[in-house]
Design an enzyme around this catalytic site. Structure first.
Site, PDB file in Angstrom:
ATOM      1  N   GLU A   1       0.906  -1.019  -0.549  1.00 10.44           N
ATOM      2  CA  GLU A   1       0.019  -0.214   0.099  1.00 10.44           C
ATOM      3  C   GLU A   1       1.068   1.497   0.496  1.00 10.44           C
ATOM      4  OE1 GLU A   1      -4.166  -1.085   2.257  1.00 10.44           O
ATOM      5  OE2 GLU A   1      -2.144  -1.521   3.694  1.00 10.44           O
TER       6      GLU A   1
ATOM      7  N   GLU B   1      -3.840  -9.501   3.556  1.00  9.49           N
ATOM      8  CA  GLU B   1      -4.644  -9.012   5.104  1.00  9.49           C
ATOM      9  C   GLU B   1      -5.629  -9.749   4.903  1.00  9.49           C
ATOM     10  OE1 GLU B   1      -2.885  -5.479   3.237  1.00  9.49           O
ATOM     11  OE2 GLU B   1      -3.483  -6.733   2.489  1.00  9.49           O
TER      12      GLU B   1
END
Length: 244
Positions: free
Chosen positions: A108, A128
């Protein structure tokens, strides 16, 4: 004095190396604070930014030990997402030079940069959901914008990891270069951008990132640039035969 970063200032740019030996440069609270300090300095004195990781890894994710202890209140603070959004909104272009793992929060962080270069060993992924959470620091929408909805869902939902070749083919990275040439190539890219007008770069980035886009936005930005001394000097040089 940064504990989790190595910071080098080179006049027109700042080079930041994520540096957490033994943790594969996992992004912890201290790194978040130190990166906010870098952002504050670049907002006050705009310069180009090069982000990379130490030891053959960009960043293998967020610090899971810290994530394990965070609850609803910390999620609503957007600890990582606020930082990555701040990086994305820096006045001048940002480049991520990715060698090795860029997973979870590390991916990210790379997505938040304007451009990415990669070594052949680079791997991007967002695992995740396997930890019972989601990629909540921008991947769910930045990755879609970068590679399209179908590929983004393969990464976010099905655990697909993009190696350097895939990332290049899909446009996530601009170029794949040998690891020992990665920083040199990133600096060459920054050198090319640094030859442009600083105000022109700033306004181009603002317009390119503006949601939806509108001709009036283009016109207003161009109106500012048309009145600048830098525009006149550069065009005079061009007309005089300097075509660099």
């Amino acid at each position: 004095m940064a504990d989790t970063l190595r910071i080098e200032e080179l006049g027109d740019r700042v080079v930041v190396t994520l540096h957490r030996p033994g943790s594969r440069n996992a992004i912890n609270a201290a790194m978040v604070r130190e990166l906010h300090e870098v952002c504050a300095a670049l907002e006050e004195r705009p310069r180009l930014l090069l982000l990379t990781g130490d030891g053959g890894t960009f960043a293998a994710g967020a610090d899971i030990g810290e994530l394990r202890e965070r609850g609803r209140d910390q999620a609503l603070q957007g600890i990582n997402s606020r930082l990555f959004d701040r990086i994305a909104r820096l006045p001048l272009p940002t480049v991520a030079a990715v060698d090795g793992w860029a997973l979870g929060g590390g991916a990210e962080l790379a997505y938040a940069c304007d451009l990415r270069l990669a070594s052949p060993a680079a791997v991007f992924g967002n695992p995740e959901p396997g930890l019972g959470i989601l990629a909540a620091a921008g991947a769910c929408w930045r990755l879609r914008d970068l590679v399209g909805a179908s590929v983004a869902k393969q990464v976010l939902l099905a655990g697909r990891r993009l190696d350097a070749a895939d990332a290049h083919r899909l446009g996530l990275v601009a170029e794949v270069v040998p690891a020992d040439e990665l920083l040199g190539r990133a600096h060459a890219l920054l050198d090319r951008m640094a030859r442009s007008g600083t105000l022109a770069l700033r306004l181009t980035k603002l317009v390119a990132d503006a949601p939806g886009g509108h001709p009036v936005t283009d016109d207003l930005a161009q109106a500012i640039l048309f009145e600048s001394d830098d525009k006149r000097a550069r065009m005079d040089a061009f007309l005089a035969g300097d075509r660099r």
